[in-house]
Design an enzyme around this catalytic site. Structure first.
Site, PDB file in Angstrom:
ATOM      1  N   LYS A  29       0.827  -1.224   0.000  1.00  0.00           N
ATOM      2  CA  LYS A  29       0.000   0.000   0.000  1.00  0.00           C
ATOM      3  C   LYS A  29       0.854   1.264   0.000  1.00  0.00           C
ATOM      4  O   LYS A  29       0.669   2.162  -0.801  1.00  0.00           O
ATOM      5  CB  LYS A  29      -0.868   0.078   1.258  1.00  0.00           C
ATOM      6  CG  LYS A  29      -2.032  -0.829   1.341  1.00  0.00           C
ATOM      7  CD  LYS A  29      -2.942  -0.479   2.515  1.00  0.00           C
ATOM      8  CE  LYS A  29      -2.290  -0.371   3.874  1.00  0.00           C
ATOM      9  NZ  LYS A  29      -1.753  -1.614   4.423  1.00  0.00           N
ATOM     10  N   ARG A 104      -9.794   2.307   8.308  1.00  0.00           N
ATOM     11  CA  ARG A 104      -9.536   0.877   8.533  1.00  0.00           C
ATOM     12  C   ARG A 104     -10.705   0.213   9.236  1.00  0.00           C
ATOM     13  O   ARG A 104     -10.649  -1.002   9.483  1.00  0.00           O
ATOM     14  CB  ARG A 104      -8.284   0.718   9.398  1.00  0.00           C
ATOM     15  CG  ARG A 104      -7.014   0.305   8.634  1.00  0.00           C
ATOM     16  CD  ARG A 104      -5.861   0.358   9.596  1.00  0.00           C
ATOM     17  NE  ARG A 104      -4.754  -0.477   9.264  1.00  0.00           N
ATOM     18  CZ  ARG A 104      -3.569  -0.008   8.832  1.00  0.00           C
ATOM     19  NH1 ARG A 104      -3.392   1.271   8.640  1.00  0.00           N
ATOM     20  NH2 ARG A 104      -2.579  -0.834   8.606  1.00  0.00           N
ATOM     21  N   ARG A 141      11.382  -6.704   5.345  1.00  0.00           N
ATOM     22  CA  ARG A 141      11.141  -5.269   5.132  1.00  0.00           C
ATOM     23  C   ARG A 141      12.028  -4.427   6.057  1.00  0.00           C
ATOM     24  O   ARG A 141      12.178  -4.735   7.234  1.00  0.00           O
ATOM     25  CB  ARG A 141       9.664  -4.996   5.417  1.00  0.00           C
ATOM     26  CG  ARG A 141       9.235  -3.617   5.027  1.00  0.00           C
ATOM     27  CD  ARG A 141       7.775  -3.579   4.730  1.00  0.00           C
ATOM     28  NE  ARG A 141       6.944  -3.555   5.917  1.00  0.00           N
ATOM     29  CZ  ARG A 141       5.659  -3.207   5.886  1.00  0.00           C
ATOM     30  NH1 ARG A 141       5.078  -2.882   4.764  1.00  0.00           N
ATOM     31  NH2 ARG A 141       4.956  -3.225   6.997  1.00  0.00           N
ATOM     32  N   ARG A 173      10.830  -2.308  11.454  1.00  0.00           N
ATOM     33  CA  ARG A 173       9.807  -1.696  12.314  1.00  0.00           C
ATOM     34  C   ARG A 173       9.488  -2.644  13.463  1.00  0.00           C
ATOM     35  O   ARG A 173       9.412  -3.855  13.248  1.00  0.00           O
ATOM     36  CB  ARG A 173       8.537  -1.466  11.493  1.00  0.00           C
ATOM     37  CG  ARG A 173       8.373  -0.048  11.020  1.00  0.00           C
ATOM     38  CD  ARG A 173       7.265   0.093  10.013  1.00  0.00           C
ATOM     39  NE  ARG A 173       5.986  -0.471  10.437  1.00  0.00           N
ATOM     40  CZ  ARG A 173       4.880  -0.402   9.711  1.00  0.00           C
ATOM     41  NH1 ARG A 173       4.898   0.175   8.533  1.00  0.00           N
ATOM     42  NH2 ARG A 173       3.751  -0.912  10.148  1.00  0.00           N
ATOM     43  N   ARG A 184      -1.654  -8.527  12.973  1.00  0.00           N
ATOM     44  CA  ARG A 184      -2.139  -7.450  12.093  1.00  0.00           C
ATOM     45  C   ARG A 184      -2.974  -8.016  10.942  1.00  0.00           C
ATOM     46  O   ARG A 184      -3.947  -7.396  10.514  1.00  0.00           O
ATOM     47  CB  ARG A 184      -0.952  -6.627  11.568  1.00  0.00           C
ATOM     48  CG  ARG A 184      -0.324  -5.769  12.678  1.00  0.00           C
ATOM     49  CD  ARG A 184       1.062  -5.267  12.317  1.00  0.00           C
ATOM     50  NE  ARG A 184       1.064  -4.403  11.158  1.00  0.00           N
ATOM     51  CZ  ARG A 184       2.146  -4.178  10.407  1.00  0.00           C
ATOM     52  NH1 ARG A 184       3.292  -4.754  10.705  1.00  0.00           N
ATOM     53  NH2 ARG A 184       2.070  -3.374   9.390  1.00  0.00           N
TER      54      ARG A 184
HETATM   55  P1  AMP Z   1       0.618   0.806   8.826  1.00  0.00           P
HETATM   56  O1  AMP Z   1       1.854   1.625   8.730  1.00  0.00           O
HETATM   57  O2  AMP Z   1      -0.471   1.331   7.909  1.00  0.00           O
HETATM   58  O3  AMP Z   1       0.861  -0.666   8.644  1.00  0.00           O
HETATM   59  O4  AMP Z   1       0.053   1.001  10.318  1.00  0.00           O
HETATM   60  C1  AMP Z   1       0.827   0.608  11.448  1.00  0.00           C
HETATM   61  C2  AMP Z   1      -0.047   0.520  12.688  1.00  0.00           C
HETATM   62  O5  AMP Z   1      -0.630   1.803  12.954  1.00  0.00           O
HETATM   63  C3  AMP Z   1      -1.234  -0.424  12.586  1.00  0.00           C
HETATM   64  O6  AMP Z   1      -0.877  -1.771  12.858  1.00  0.00           O
HETATM   65  C4  AMP Z   1      -2.156   0.159  13.653  1.00  0.00           C
HETATM   66  O7  AMP Z   1      -1.718  -0.182  14.969  1.00  0.00           O
HETATM   67  C5  AMP Z   1      -1.950   1.657  13.481  1.00  0.00           C
HETATM   68  N1  AMP Z   1      -2.897   2.231  12.494  1.00  0.00           N
HETATM   69  C6  AMP Z   1      -2.602   2.702  11.249  1.00  0.00           C
HETATM   70  N2  AMP Z   1      -3.708   3.164  10.630  1.00  0.00           N
HETATM   71  C7  AMP Z   1      -4.730   2.972  11.504  1.00  0.00           C
HETATM   72  C8  AMP Z   1      -6.121   3.230  11.449  1.00  0.00           C
HETATM   73  N3  AMP Z   1      -6.708   3.777  10.375  1.00  0.00           N
HETATM   74  N4  AMP Z   1      -6.870   2.916  12.529  1.00  0.00           N
HETATM   75  C9  AMP Z   1      -6.312   2.380  13.632  1.00  0.00           C
HETATM   76  N5  AMP Z   1      -4.999   2.088  13.752  1.00  0.00           N
HETATM   77  C10 AMP Z   1      -4.202   2.390  12.695  1.00  0.00           C
END
Ligand code: AMP
Length: 237
Positions: A29, A104, A141, A173, A184
């Site tokens: 993404k 989300r 990653r 990360r 996740r």
């Molecule tokens: P990402 O970088 O998009 O994989 O997001 C990393 C983490 O941030 C996720 O595993 C969630 O803990 C939190 N997160 C990101 N976007 C959201 C969202 N829209 N709603 C809730 N938690 C989020």
């Protein structure tokens, strides 16, 4: 202009595109959303990046979000929605945006709908990839503190462990470990994949096969996005 591979001919496109990327963790993404946003000249608005920035800065949202992120669960809707709506109110987002990782949940989608008013999203690009492959992708990653992402075998940096763009050290990360990624993925299945059903009636949804090299997948992303934006060129929604 498309960088790095054959161009699809494009005509006039919707002038202020509103695009959303949906997909499980490590489906690409961030990489594709960033590239498409750059090509369209609109901001890439990534919920995960905004949250990580808030954690680093130690803001109130960051303090509330940190533990959820480390555990691989979703940050409460209210915290995320406030942060995102504030970002979408900024001047640069008025000419369109590519959203990545927000909404989300259906609750967050309702907040976004309220923010957009009568204007709806032009297209939702859903990245589709096998769960086992995702776990393997995540294990390799690496990212820099500015959010540039690499993969040790599929998309390696020029110098091992150093970001090509800013020379910063690449790290894994904390939520990219196998156990947290499986969590996740489960969260995605339970809370985020129902969004496709929520949007089915009001929005155009394009499924993208996200297996393959980053350039192969981006070519599919790009042609789906441009097809819809060209159709909407004379139909400011
Ligand atoms: P990402 O970088 O998009 O994989 O997001 C990393 C983490 O941030 C996720 O595993 C969630 O803990 C939190 N997160 C990101 N976007 C959201 C969202 N829209 N709603 C809730 N938690 C989020």
């Amino acid at each position: 202009m498309l960088h790095g591979h054959a161009c699809v001919d494009t005509g006039r496109v919707q002038p202020s595109p509103h695009i959303l990327f949906l997909g499980p963790p490590a489906s690409g993404k961030g990489t594709h959303a960033k590239r498409l946003a750059r090509e369209l000249g609109v901001p890439h608005v990534a919920a995960g990046d905004l949250l990580r920035q808030a954690v680093t800065l130690g803001t109130e949202a960051g303090v509330r979000a940190g533990a959820y992120m480390q555990a691989g669960t979703l940050v409460p809707d209210g915290v995320v929605a406030r942060l995102l709506v504030e970002r979408l109110r900024a001047h640069d987002a008025q000419r369109g945006f590519v959203l990545d990782g927000f909404p989300r949940t259906v609750e967050q989608a309702k907040v976004l709908e309220e923010h957009l008013g009568r204007r709806c999203l032009d297209v939702i690009l859903v990245l589709d990839v096998d769960a086992q492959e995702l776990v393997e992708r995540v294990a390799g990653r690496r990212s820099c503190p500015q959010g540039h992402v690499f993969h040790i075998t599929h998309n390696p940096p020029r110098v091992a462990d150093v970001c090509d763009y800013d020379g910063e050290r690449l790290v894994q990360r904390p939520d990219d470990t196998e156990a947290v990624v499986r969590q996740r993925l489960a969260v995605y299945e339970q809370q985020t994949s129902p969004l496709a059903g929520f949007y089915e009636r009001s929005c155009r949804i394009e499924m993208i096969d996200a297996a393959g090299t980053p350039d192969e997948v981006y070519a599919r992303v790009r042609s789906a996005a441009y097809r819809v934006l060209e159709e909407h060129a004379d139909d400011p929604r």
